[in-house]
Design an enzyme around this catalytic site. Structure first.
Site, PDB file in Angstrom:
ATOM      1  N   LYS A 192       0.856  -1.183   0.000  1.00 57.55           N
ATOM      2  CA  LYS A 192       0.000   0.000   0.000  1.00 57.55           C
ATOM      3  C   LYS A 192       0.893   1.235   0.000  1.00 57.55           C
ATOM      4  O   LYS A 192       1.439   1.634   1.010  1.00 57.55           O
ATOM      5  CB  LYS A 192      -0.937   0.049   1.218  1.00 57.55           C
ATOM      6  N   GLU A 266      10.240   1.955  10.303  1.00 59.90           N
ATOM      7  CA  GLU A 266      11.182   3.061  10.117  1.00 59.90           C
ATOM      8  C   GLU A 266      10.348   4.330  10.218  1.00 59.90           C
ATOM      9  O   GLU A 266       9.532   4.609   9.341  1.00 59.90           O
ATOM     10  CB  GLU A 266      11.884   2.920   8.761  1.00 59.90           C
ATOM     11  N   CYS A 300      13.288  11.568   6.465  1.00 58.31           N
ATOM     12  CA  CYS A 300      13.402  11.298   7.896  1.00 58.31           C
ATOM     13  C   CYS A 300      14.836  11.424   8.384  1.00 58.31           C
ATOM     14  O   CYS A 300      15.069  11.634   9.562  1.00 58.31           O
ATOM     15  CB  CYS A 300      12.834   9.917   8.207  1.00 58.31           C
ATOM     16  N   GLU A 398       9.430  16.811  14.644  1.00 62.66           N
ATOM     17  CA  GLU A 398       9.823  16.650  13.239  1.00 62.66           C
ATOM     18  C   GLU A 398       8.949  17.585  12.395  1.00 62.66           C
ATOM     19  O   GLU A 398       7.732  17.385  12.302  1.00 62.66           O
ATOM     20  CB  GLU A 398       9.621  15.194  12.814  1.00 62.66           C
TER      21      GLU A 398
HETATM   22  P1  ADP Z   1       3.805  10.284   5.566  1.00 60.49           P
HETATM   23  O1  ADP Z   1       2.885  11.445   5.821  1.00 60.49           O
HETATM   24  O2  ADP Z   1       5.255  10.551   5.716  1.00 60.49           O
HETATM   25  O3  ADP Z   1       3.478   9.532   4.305  1.00 60.49           O
HETATM   26  P2  ADP Z   1       2.333   8.707   7.423  1.00 60.49           P
HETATM   27  O4  ADP Z   1       2.846   8.067   8.653  1.00 60.49           O
HETATM   28  O5  ADP Z   1       1.211   9.660   7.527  1.00 60.49           O
HETATM   29  O6  ADP Z   1       3.615   9.331   6.783  1.00 60.49           O
HETATM   30  O7  ADP Z   1       1.904   7.608   6.362  1.00 60.49           O
HETATM   31  C1  ADP Z   1       2.782   6.569   5.967  1.00 60.49           C
HETATM   32  C2  ADP Z   1       1.966   5.471   5.337  1.00 60.49           C
HETATM   33  O8  ADP Z   1       1.091   4.925   6.330  1.00 60.49           O
HETATM   34  C3  ADP Z   1       1.053   5.924   4.200  1.00 60.49           C
HETATM   35  O9  ADP Z   1       1.007   4.902   3.223  1.00 60.49           O
HETATM   36  C4  ADP Z   1      -0.288   6.085   4.885  1.00 60.49           C
HETATM   37  O10 ADP Z   1      -1.406   5.935   4.022  1.00 60.49           O
HETATM   38  C5  ADP Z   1      -0.243   4.934   5.877  1.00 60.49           C
HETATM   39  N1  ADP Z   1      -1.135   5.142   7.030  1.00 60.49           N
HETATM   40  C6  ADP Z   1      -1.522   6.296   7.595  1.00 60.49           C
HETATM   41  N2  ADP Z   1      -2.327   6.059   8.658  1.00 60.49           N
HETATM   42  C7  ADP Z   1      -2.439   4.720   8.759  1.00 60.49           C
HETATM   43  C8  ADP Z   1      -3.139   3.838   9.651  1.00 60.49           C
HETATM   44  N3  ADP Z   1      -3.874   4.304  10.652  1.00 60.49           N
HETATM   45  N4  ADP Z   1      -3.010   2.516   9.458  1.00 60.49           N
HETATM   46  C9  ADP Z   1      -2.261   2.018   8.444  1.00 60.49           C
HETATM   47  N5  ADP Z   1      -1.594   2.786   7.569  1.00 60.49           N
HETATM   48  C10 ADP Z   1      -1.673   4.120   7.715  1.00 60.49           C
END
Ligand code: ADP
Length: 495
Positions: A192, A266, A300, A398
């Site tokens: 995903k 990570e 990061c 961050e």
């Molecule tokens: P970034 O904003 O750096 O992409 P996030 O931590 O918001 O970091 O998102 C990283 C990944 O995790 C994305 O693919 C996002 O769709 C997914 N994601 C965000 N929230 C959730 C959740 N509650 N459960 C599973 N995956 C999530």
């Protein structure tokens, strides 16, 4: 280097290279069951580029069932590792052939300068597939000498179905650093990608299929948090490989605990870059700038906390402030651009929120005054927050944009204490002319990776990952392959 040395690309030409805007499940392109779509937007212009399915749990379930079947029924998991490696090497060759087009799509999707996608993102992805394609040959168990009368040996086996959840900032690299070792080890995947930047994952699906990867081994579900959550909850998924924010990493760990999935996390970072007065100061200043503006500060391991030894503090600060307005911010497809737009409106708004708050609080804000392109793009000029205290939120949180805090120190002990004084522990670095100091300080920094006299030097052979709130587990290097293998003991009675 790739065949894409002359990046004569633009957004329109990049659009012609897109993979189908669909889910990739069992080797087929397919819409989401709901028919719901998400718009993918060019962050340089605000224009819609394409649409991809907005997956719901039912779509993720279809993908995990497919990946489960592909793992359980083979042949991928039981194929000889050398044969799996050959598929990865073919994928590397195809990536090299298609490098220019994939670089252009990544620039279009993320807003990264074409120079960086051409010379950093794509070659790194190619190298990861080559590295793990080759390393696959090293997967083997060991015979052990036992006290019991038995022939005893270990087998190194794949874990099963891997759910890969990746962030918006380095889509192709952070996907490849999971997919290549997971495949080399014999796992199957459901990936995903980030909701804003899924386009290179779809291209990768095409590449892997063309390289001969059996159907169902690599599946892509586009969509947002609900799709990620469905992956975390699904008991058919054995391991989650996640890169993203610390906040979401905690959700991942909590949710995946329900079915005791293995995890590689990570998460965020707030890396300190220490300039000692004995460093080559012009080189250290150049490094300090690259460390916080690369990828518009959206990485990061960005060096977002600069610690400068007192005798050179004011000079370094003045040089940084003087340089900021001259760093070219603009069209990602212009070869001279160093800073593209931020990857989306929500990211720019968050960073601007920090800068406005800092100004209101009377923080000494320098830079932030470069010329920005007109129009609807998410551009930001790099800024410096000087003389900030260690407990301020600008130092502790961050920000994830081109914003650098600068502090000073008087002793090596103080520098180490400041560097280690946040909840994060991903990367750190020091600039010094002293070999003894380099090793002494590197050993004392609480971070998964330490750079001396440089920044962001990475290699497929070297492990990458963090400690403290930056997560656990390692990607890349032999350690990155181990994360996708488990050990079985086989004990044959000689009695
Ligand atoms: P970034 O904003 O750096 O992409 P996030 O931590 O918001 O970091 O998102 C990283 C990944 O995790 C994305 O693919 C996002 O769709 C997914 N994601 C965000 N929230 C959730 C959740 N509650 N459960 C599973 N995956 C999530």
């Amino acid at each position: 280097m790739t065949d894409s040395a002359a990046p004569a690309w633009n957004a329109g030409k990049a659009r012609a290279e897109l993979a189908p805007g669909a889910l990739f499940i069992g080797g087929q392109w397919t819409p989401a069951a709901s028919g719901r779509e998400r718009a993918i937007v060019d962050p340089a212009t605000g224009e819609q580029v394409t649409q991809v399915p907005d997956s719901a749990a039912v779509d993720v379930e279809r993908a995990t069932a497919t990946a489960r079947r592909a793992f359980d029924e083979g042949p991928w998991a039981t194929m000889h590792p050398r044969d799996r490696g050959r598929v990865l090497l073919r994928a590397a060759d195809l990536l090299r052939q298609k490098a220019a087009a994939i670089a252009a799509v990544e620039s279009l999707d993320v807003g990264k300068p074409i120079t960086f996608t051409t010379y950093v993102d794509i070659p790194t992805a190619i190298d990861l597939f080559e590295y793990y394609g080759t390393l696959a040959t090293s997967i083997e168990g060991a015979a052990r000498s036992t006290r019991i009368p038995a022939l005893a040996y270990t087998r190194r086996e794949p874990i099963g179905v891997v759910g890969a959840i990746t962030p918006f900032n380095f889509p192709l690299i952070l996907s490849s650093s999971k997919i290549a070792p997971a495949l080399a080890a014999g796992n199957t995947l459901v990936h995903k990608p980030a909701e804003e930047t899924p386009l290179s994952a779809l291209l990768l699906a095409q590449v892997l299929q063309e390289a001969g990867l059996p159907d169902g081994v690599y599946n892509v579900v586009t969509g947002a948090a609900p799709a990620g959550e469905a992956l975390l909850r699904d008991p058919r998924v054995d391991k989650i490989a996640f890169t993203g924010s610390t906040q979401v990493a905690r959700i991942v760990a909590r949710t995946a605990a329900e079915s005791l999935k293995k995890l590689t996390l990570e998460a965020g970072g707030k890396a300190a870059n220490i300039i000692f007065a004995d460093a080559n100061i012009p080189a250290a200043i150049e490094t300090a700038i690259k460390a916080f503006v690369f990828n518009t500060g959206q990485f990061c391991m960005a060096g977002t906390r600069l610690l400068v030894e007192r005798p050179v503090y004011e000079d370094v600060l003045a040089a940084l402030a003087g340089a900021c307005p001259h760093i070219p911010v603009g069209d990602p497809f212009a070869p001279s651009t160093v800073i593209g737009p931020m990857a989306g409106q929500r990211h720019r708004d968050k960073v601007q929120g920090y800068l406005e708050a800092a100004r209101k609080e009377g923080v000494r804000v320098l830079g932030g005054n470069g010329t920005l392109p007109a129009g609807g793009g998410c551009f930001l000029s790099p800024s410096i927050l000087a003389d900030v205290s260690q407990d301020s939120r600008y130092v502790q949180e961050e920000i994830f944009g081109p914003v650098l805090t600068v502090q000073t120190f008087s002793t090596e002990d103080e520098a180490v204490a400041l560097a280690n004084g946040t909840s994060f522990g991903l990367a750190a670095g020091l600039q010094t002319g002293s070999v003894a100091r380099a090793h002494r300080v590197a050993a004392r920094l609480r971070a998964g990776i330490v750079w001396v006299n440089g920044w962001a030097m990475l290699d497929s052979a070297m492990p990458f990952g963090g400690c403290k709130q930056s997560g656990y587990g390692r990607e890349t290097g032999p350690e990155g392959l181990d994360e996708y293998l488990q050990t079985k003991s086989v004990i044959v009675s000689l009695g």
